[in-house]
Motif scaffolding. Structure first.
Motif, PDB file in Angstrom:
ATOM      1  N   PRO A  36      39.439 -50.982 -44.224  1.00 42.51           N
ATOM      2  CA  PRO A  36      38.853 -52.210 -44.768  1.00 42.51           C
ATOM      3  C   PRO A  36      39.643 -52.698 -45.988  1.00 42.51           C
ATOM      4  O   PRO A  36      40.422 -51.936 -46.569  1.00 42.51           O
ATOM      5  CB  PRO A  36      37.456 -51.753 -45.178  1.00 42.51           C
ATOM      6  N   PRO A  37      39.450 -53.960 -46.385  1.00 39.77           N
ATOM      7  CA  PRO A  37      39.991 -54.394 -47.676  1.00 39.77           C
ATOM      8  C   PRO A  37      39.458 -53.478 -48.778  1.00 39.77           C
ATOM      9  O   PRO A  37      38.375 -52.901 -48.636  1.00 39.77           O
ATOM     10  CB  PRO A  37      39.444 -55.820 -47.816  1.00 39.77           C
ATOM     11  N   TYR A  38      40.202 -53.372 -49.880  1.00 36.77           N
ATOM     12  CA  TYR A  38      39.831 -52.393 -50.905  1.00 36.77           C
ATOM     13  C   TYR A  38      38.414 -52.640 -51.442  1.00 36.77           C
ATOM     14  O   TYR A  38      37.667 -51.695 -51.668  1.00 36.77           O
ATOM     15  CB  TYR A  38      40.831 -52.421 -52.058  1.00 36.77           C
ATOM     16  N   SER A  39      38.047 -53.900 -51.613  1.00 40.69           N
ATOM     17  CA  SER A  39      36.701 -54.201 -52.132  1.00 40.69           C
ATOM     18  C   SER A  39      35.625 -53.731 -51.154  1.00 40.69           C
ATOM     19  O   SER A  39      34.570 -53.237 -51.559  1.00 40.69           O
ATOM     20  CB  SER A  39      36.553 -55.707 -52.393  1.00 40.69           C
ATOM     21  N   THR A  40      35.895 -53.859 -49.846  1.00 44.07           N
ATOM     22  CA  THR A  40      34.943 -53.404 -48.835  1.00 44.07           C
ATOM     23  C   THR A  40      34.885 -51.881 -48.803  1.00 44.07           C
ATOM     24  O   THR A  40      33.810 -51.287 -48.634  1.00 44.07           O
ATOM     25  CB  THR A  40      35.321 -53.955 -47.453  1.00 44.07           C
ATOM     26  N   PHE A  41      36.050 -51.241 -48.960  1.00 41.74           N
ATOM     27  CA  PHE A  41      36.085 -49.778 -49.049  1.00 41.74           C
ATOM     28  C   PHE A  41      35.197 -49.284 -50.180  1.00 41.74           C
ATOM     29  O   PHE A  41      34.399 -48.356 -49.998  1.00 41.74           O
ATOM     30  CB  PHE A  41      37.528 -49.306 -49.254  1.00 41.74           C
ATOM     31  N   ARG A  42      35.305 -49.907 -51.350  1.00 45.06           N
ATOM     32  CA  ARG A  42      34.504 -49.480 -52.494  1.00 45.06           C
ATOM     33  C   ARG A  42      33.012 -49.718 -52.233  1.00 45.06           C
ATOM     34  O   ARG A  42      32.165 -48.907 -52.626  1.00 45.06           O
ATOM     35  CB  ARG A  42      34.935 -50.232 -53.752  1.00 45.06           C
ATOM     36  N   LEU A  43      32.687 -50.803 -51.552  1.00 47.70           N
ATOM     37  CA  LEU A  43      31.296 -51.090 -51.212  1.00 47.70           C
ATOM     38  C   LEU A  43      30.750 -50.042 -50.248  1.00 47.70           C
ATOM     39  O   LEU A  43      29.658 -49.488 -50.455  1.00 47.70           O
ATOM     40  CB  LEU A  43      31.180 -52.481 -50.589  1.00 47.70           C
ATOM     41  N   LEU A  44      31.523 -49.737 -49.189  1.00 50.99           N
ATOM     42  CA  LEU A  44      31.085 -48.743 -48.206  1.00 50.99           C
ATOM     43  C   LEU A  44      30.957 -47.359 -48.845  1.00 50.99           C
ATOM     44  O   LEU A  44      30.004 -46.618 -48.567  1.00 50.99           O
ATOM     45  CB  LEU A  44      32.074 -48.689 -47.048  1.00 50.99           C
ATOM     46  N   GLN A  45      31.896 -47.013 -49.702  1.00 47.85           N
ATOM     47  CA  GLN A  45      31.852 -45.733 -50.400  1.00 47.85           C
ATOM     48  C   GLN A  45      30.598 -45.646 -51.266  1.00 47.85           C
ATOM     49  O   GLN A  45      29.898 -44.621 -51.281  1.00 47.85           O
ATOM     50  CB  GLN A  45      33.110 -45.590 -51.258  1.00 47.85           C
ATOM     51  N   SER A  46      30.296 -46.741 -51.971  1.00 42.91           N
ATOM     52  CA  SER A  46      29.093 -46.783 -52.813  1.00 42.91           C
ATOM     53  C   SER A  46      27.824 -46.666 -51.980  1.00 42.91           C
ATOM     54  O   SER A  46      26.873 -45.953 -52.351  1.00 42.91           O
ATOM     55  CB  SER A  46      29.084 -48.085 -53.613  1.00 42.91           C
ATOM     56  N   GLN A  47      27.807 -47.338 -50.829  1.00 45.01           N
ATOM     57  CA  GLN A  47      26.639 -47.264 -49.942  1.00 45.01           C
ATOM     58  C   GLN A  47      26.435 -45.843 -49.435  1.00 45.01           C
ATOM     59  O   GLN A  47      25.303 -45.335 -49.404  1.00 45.01           O
ATOM     60  CB  GLN A  47      26.812 -48.229 -48.771  1.00 45.01           C
ATOM     61  N   LEU A  48      27.528 -45.180 -49.043  1.00 43.31           N
ATOM     62  CA  LEU A  48      27.426 -43.804 -48.550  1.00 43.31           C
ATOM     63  C   LEU A  48      26.958 -42.858 -49.645  1.00 43.31           C
ATOM     64  O   LEU A  48      26.120 -41.974 -49.403  1.00 43.31           O
ATOM     65  CB  LEU A  48      28.776 -43.348 -47.993  1.00 43.31           C
ATOM     66  N   ASP A  49      27.462 -43.031 -50.860  1.00 48.34           N
ATOM     67  CA  ASP A  49      27.024 -42.190 -51.980  1.00 48.34           C
ATOM     68  C   ASP A  49      25.529 -42.369 -52.234  1.00 48.34           C
ATOM     69  O   ASP A  49      24.811 -41.399 -52.491  1.00 48.34           O
ATOM     70  CB  ASP A  49      27.809 -42.534 -53.254  1.00 48.34           C
ATOM     71  N   GLU A  50      25.069 -43.606 -52.147  1.00 50.21           N
ATOM     72  CA  GLU A  50      23.646 -43.871 -52.387  1.00 50.21           C
ATOM     73  C   GLU A  50      22.786 -43.297 -51.258  1.00 50.21           C
ATOM     74  O   GLU A  50      21.722 -42.718 -51.505  1.00 50.21           O
ATOM     75  CB  GLU A  50      23.404 -45.373 -52.524  1.00 50.21           C
ATOM     76  N   ILE A  51      23.251 -43.441 -50.015  1.00 48.70           N
ATOM     77  CA  ILE A  51      22.530 -42.868 -48.872  1.00 48.70           C
ATOM     78  C   ILE A  51      22.403 -41.362 -49.042  1.00 48.70           C
ATOM     79  O   ILE A  51      21.316 -40.779 -48.878  1.00 48.70           O
ATOM     80  CB  ILE A  51      23.262 -43.206 -47.552  1.00 48.70           C
ATOM     81  N   ASN A  52      23.499 -40.714 -49.389  1.00 47.32           N
ATOM     82  CA  ASN A  52      23.488 -39.254 -49.527  1.00 47.32           C
ATOM     83  C   ASN A  52      22.624 -38.800 -50.689  1.00 47.32           C
ATOM     84  O   ASN A  52      21.948 -37.765 -50.609  1.00 47.32           O
ATOM     85  CB  ASN A  52      24.913 -38.729 -49.674  1.00 47.32           C
ATOM     86  N   GLN A  53      22.610 -39.565 -51.774  1.00 46.83           N
ATOM     87  CA  GLN A  53      21.753 -39.223 -52.898  1.00 46.83           C
ATOM     88  C   GLN A  53      20.284 -39.352 -52.520  1.00 46.83           C
ATOM     89  O   GLN A  53      19.457 -38.498 -52.891  1.00 46.83           O
ATOM     90  CB  GLN A  53      22.070 -40.130 -54.093  1.00 46.83           C
ATOM     91  N   LEU A  54      19.934 -40.384 -51.775  1.00 41.09           N
ATOM     92  CA  LEU A  54      18.548 -40.558 -51.323  1.00 41.09           C
ATOM     93  C   LEU A  54      18.138 -39.432 -50.377  1.00 41.09           C
ATOM     94  O   LEU A  54      17.010 -38.924 -50.439  1.00 41.09           O
ATOM     95  CB  LEU A  54      18.386 -41.916 -50.634  1.00 41.09           C
TER      96      LEU A  54
END
Length: 306
Positions: free
Chosen positions: A100-118
């Motif tokens: 993905p574009p770098y901004s999308t990569f950072r968004l997806l990474q953030s979403q995965l981190d939040e999912i895993n924390q939940l």
């Protein structure tokens, strides 16, 4: 509504929302390669049958993305076939590699981190914060979220960045843990003092058995080496090679791995195949020599080195 139940419902609502958002983003990506391997369903009543072979069904491309999204969102019994076992784990090994574009990569990474924390928070609420005994967890969870697939809910989504290869295979092993005399005696004492007894066994018979087991453990030398050896059913694994770190990592692969190609192209990252499992074809490699053991308490899978 008590605080633990409220927190469980609140965190789960957030989890569903974050998984849905991540799934939406994933479905819109265009630069990717993907492969997942659907395993046969375990039918009700077949949970304890010995597994000698597993035939896998391979999906690639958009079909693999759809299978993965459906799997990430599978959190309730009601969403799967009624004929399949509720006691067996649901696994979908594979990998999705995206550029993905770098901004999308950072968004997806953030979403995965939040999912895993939940996911971690939900497990913590059920196992710790609720303060309830292990035997009451099922009732607590299913009174709050009827039909919840707890293992699917707890399992984190693993992501990797700029690795070189992801290859798949099967692991078939035992989980071995060292334990002390004191730990076993405490466990037996708890069983002795508990008001529960196994189904079909009288309280008196159960107490007598526990007392005999306590005497057996007490008779052991203080230097005795005790181990629990619990067989683990065969499961799919991923072997990941990262040339930059000169490191191979073996990962359990119950969910498709998310592989981000940031400094690389997704086409440079090799995704392998998962062969059908045949018990007769599994070769034990680099197996360390273990000391001989003698079975001491079968119901606890407890052994003593001899």
């Amino acid at each position: 509504m008590n605080k633990a139940k409220y927190d469980l419902l609140d965190n789960f609502k957030q989890l569903e929302s974050r998984i849905s958002e991540f799934s939406q983003q994933l479905s819109q990506l265009t630069d990717f390669t993907a492969v997942v391997f659907r395993l046969p369903d375990i039918m009700k009543g077949d949970e304890n049958k010995e597994i000698s072979e597993i035939n896998v069904e391979k999906f690639t491309g958009l079909s693999a993305i759809k299978q993965a999204i459906d799997h990430f969102n599978l959190l309730f019994l009601q969403d799967k076939s009624e004929s399949t076992s509720n006691k067996s784990a649901i696994r979908l090994p594979g990998a999705i590699c995206v550029s993905p574009p770098y901004s999308t990569f950072r968004l997806l990474q953030s979403q995965l981190d939040e999912i895993n924390q939940l996911k971690k928070q939900i497990k913590h609420i059920v196992t710790k914060k609720s303060g309830i005994d292990e035997s009451q967890r099922f009732e607590f969870v299913h009174d709050s979220l009827h039909g919840l697939l707890t293992l699917n809910t707890y399992r984190t989504l693993t992501y990797l960045v700029d690795v070189d290869t992801v290859r798949f295979g099967w692991a078939n092993k035992k989980v071995i843990n060292k334990v002390t005399k004191e730990q076993i005696l405490n466990k037996l004492q708890d069983s002795l003092e508990s008001k529960r007894s196994p189904l079909g066994m009288t309280r008196e018979h159960w107490q007598s058995q526990i007392e005999q087991e306590i005497l057996l453990i007490k008779s052991l030398s203080d230097n005795a080496v005790l181990k629990t050896q619990r067989p683990v059913k065969v499961q799919p694994i991923a072997r990941v090679w990262d040339s930059a770190q000169q490191k191979q990592t073996q990962l359990a692969c119950a969910n498709p791995l998310i592989v981000f190609a940031v400094d690389k192209s997704y086409e440079e990252i090799v995704l392998g195949d998962l062969p059908d499992y045949r018990a007769t074809n599994i070769a034990l490699r680099n197996r360390p020599r273990s000391k001989p053991v003698e079975l001491l308490l079968p119901r606890l899978n407890l052994y003593v080195e001899i």
